[in-house]
Design an enzyme around this catalytic site. Sequence first.
Site, PDB file in Angstrom:
ATOM      1  N   HIS A   4      18.998  89.794  78.260  1.00 34.98           N
ATOM      2  CA  HIS A   4      18.101  88.630  78.353  1.00 34.98           C
ATOM      3  C   HIS A   4      17.788  88.068  76.977  1.00 34.98           C
ATOM      4  O   HIS A   4      16.726  88.337  76.447  1.00 34.98           O
ATOM      5  CB  HIS A   4      16.802  89.037  79.032  1.00 34.98           C
ATOM      6  N   ILE A  55      15.176  86.658  74.219  1.00 32.33           N
ATOM      7  CA  ILE A  55      13.764  86.325  74.433  1.00 32.33           C
ATOM      8  C   ILE A  55      13.180  87.327  75.425  1.00 32.33           C
ATOM      9  O   ILE A  55      13.875  87.832  76.304  1.00 32.33           O
ATOM     10  CB  ILE A  55      13.546  84.880  74.935  1.00 32.33           C
ATOM     11  N   GLY A 104       9.455  86.421  80.741  1.00 29.97           N
ATOM     12  CA  GLY A 104       8.080  86.063  81.049  1.00 29.97           C
ATOM     13  C   GLY A 104       7.392  87.068  81.955  1.00 29.97           C
ATOM     14  O   GLY A 104       6.207  87.357  81.784  1.00 29.97           O
ATOM     15  N   VAL A 105       8.132  87.617  82.914  1.00 30.70           N
ATOM     16  CA  VAL A 105       7.520  88.600  83.819  1.00 30.70           C
ATOM     17  C   VAL A 105       7.059  89.838  83.049  1.00 30.70           C
ATOM     18  O   VAL A 105       6.088  90.487  83.447  1.00 30.70           O
ATOM     19  CB  VAL A 105       8.445  88.998  84.986  1.00 30.70           C
ATOM     20  N   GLU A 114       3.460  91.454  82.699  1.00 32.93           N
ATOM     21  CA  GLU A 114       3.293  92.903  82.900  1.00 32.93           C
ATOM     22  C   GLU A 114       2.485  93.517  81.760  1.00 32.93           C
ATOM     23  O   GLU A 114       1.609  94.354  81.995  1.00 32.93           O
ATOM     24  CB  GLU A 114       4.653  93.592  83.010  1.00 32.93           C
TER      25      GLU A 114
END
Length: 145
Positions: A47, A53, A56-57, A61
Amino acid sequence: MESIELHDYLPHRYPFLMVDRVIECEPGKYIVGIKNVTINEPFFQGHFPSHPIMPGVLIVEALAQLAGILASVTKAIRPAKDGYLYYLAGTDKTRFKRPVTPGDALNMRCEVLNERREVMKFICNAYVSEELVCTSELIVAGRKV
């Protein structure tokens, strides 16, 4: 609160422990913590390899883990000893403002919006330097394990 002490409040371990340190904490009010983002994070392998980067999840978290610590401290519970955990139960108004990349220090702050018995709601923000990267309202719910 250093990483070893965090183990009393979070069941997570490497590679899924997303809080490196707690800087400040006022039970029932707010908590401030840090996640140091390094190129060695396993998620960067996919990723994205040519433009890494932080997903976002995983930022959410990290904020949820920090909120879980604040919930535990507020309720005077040590999950590792008391057999009680706080789970992420919901997210609202989550927005991402800029990417988080290797070398960034993710500075996070969660503030209690309200609490009802085992359920707590927080407003959480994550920054790199002084720049906002993510904001979210998170709900955590406590359960006996």
